[in-house]
Design a protein around this motif. Structure first.
Motif, PDB file in Angstrom:
ATOM      1  N   ARG A 161      39.302  24.897  50.592  1.00 23.56           N
ATOM      2  CA  ARG A 161      40.450  25.062  50.015  1.00 23.56           C
ATOM      3  C   ARG A 161      40.220  24.853  48.645  1.00 23.56           C
ATOM      4  N   ILE A 162      41.215  25.371  47.589  1.00 22.79           N
ATOM      5  CA  ILE A 162      40.889  25.119  46.206  1.00 22.79           C
ATOM      6  C   ILE A 162      42.403  24.484  45.827  1.00 22.79           C
ATOM      7  N   GLU A 163      42.089  23.479  44.743  1.00 20.32           N
ATOM      8  CA  GLU A 163      43.357  23.127  43.949  1.00 20.32           C
ATOM      9  C   GLU A 163      42.897  23.645  42.868  1.00 20.32           C
ATOM     10  N   LEU A 164      44.019  24.460  42.183  1.00 16.98           N
ATOM     11  CA  LEU A 164      43.825  25.214  40.808  1.00 16.98           C
ATOM     12  C   LEU A 164      44.588  24.471  40.100  1.00 16.98           C
ATOM     13  N   CYS A 165      43.786  23.829  38.902  1.00 17.94           N
ATOM     14  CA  CYS A 165      44.300  23.431  37.956  1.00 17.94           C
ATOM     15  C   CYS A 165      44.115  23.840  36.529  1.00 17.94           C
ATOM     16  N   GLY A 166      44.805  23.198  35.374  1.00 17.54           N
ATOM     17  CA  GLY A 166      44.225  23.441  34.012  1.00 17.54           C
ATOM     18  C   GLY A 166      43.789  22.122  33.556  1.00 17.54           C
TER      19      GLY A 166
END
Length: 247
Positions: free
Chosen positions: A23-28
């Protein structure tokens, strides 16, 4: 054993997926602890990824006590993540006394609808993590990301273990912060967690041909790009495999 990788650029997303992320935690801006990524990044991630994308909903760096205007931003960002097709969102909200802000949490959960929700490390600043955990469970979150109120997950393993026992099968407790292939087995054994979170970061040099008088854009080195290290994710997977953890 599920492995979640946090990323803040598309190159890292591709690397993490190839290296075995579940799973990906998508951040800036991971250098700031992670903030909400831009709309284009969310759309491209959802379009090209074959694993679940959970979008960070954090309008700024710093604490988790938000103004009404910032809450409005968070609600709009959740809406956009949902419309873009993300599988989940990640957020955390506290009040002035460092308790879970029940009203704001309820509003964010309503906007999330059927999306999965991770309550992030705001719990590590909560004045009473046990009471905070009950509030988060009652709200309907599916997991909590935590370092056990310590600087890193290994140091906070005893608190994380207590969280795991308290939550039971009502919610997943996911250790994160400072997790790597050298300590992941100890963390999992000490906590009893079934998910783990890391960035696995490394750097690579810019592919640009630079002149000797190249300007800088800020306080960081613009020509050493921070990316997910495939070898870091793979090594963590191997460590878990050798310890007979299913991954």
């Amino acid at each position: 054993m599920k492995v979640e990788v946090c990323v803040d650029n598309f190159e890292s997303l591709q690397i993490a997926e190839r290296a075995g992320a579940d799973r990906i935690e998508l951040c800036g801006a991971l250098a700031l602890g992670g903030i909400t990524p831009n709309a284009g990044f969310i759309e491209q991630a959802v379009k090209y990824a074959s694993i679940p994308i959970y979008v960070m909903i954090r309008p700024r760096n710093g604490d988790f006590y938000y103004s009404e205007y910032e809450v409005e931003i968070m609600l709009k960002d959740i809406y956009h993540a949902r419309v873009a097709g993300a599988q989940g969102v990640v957020f955390g909200v506290l009040d002035k006394q460092a308790n879970i802000d029940r009203q704001v949490l309820k509003a964010l959960m309503q906007e999330a609808g059927q999306l999965g929700v991770t309550f992030h490390r705001a719990i590590d600043l909560a004045s009473d993590y046990q009471a905070a955990l009950e509030t988060i469970i009652e709200a309907g979150c599916e997991r909590v990301l935590t370092s056990g109120q310590a600087a890193n997950a290994l140091a906070g393993a005893s608190v994380i273990q207590r969280m795991v026992k308290q939550a039971g099968d009502r919610l997943s407790i996911m250790p994160g912060a400072g997790v790597n292939h050298q300590n992941v087995v100890d963390i999992v054994r000490q906590t009893g967690a079934s998910e783990i979170h890391l960035s696995g970061k490394t750097t690579r040099p810019s592919h640009m041909i630079l002149n000797s008088n190249a300007a800088t854009m800020g306080d960081m080195d613009d020509f050493a790009l921070s990316i997910t290290g495939a070898e870091n994710i793979q090594a963590l997977r191997q460590a878990l495999g050798r310890a007979d953890y299913k991954c």
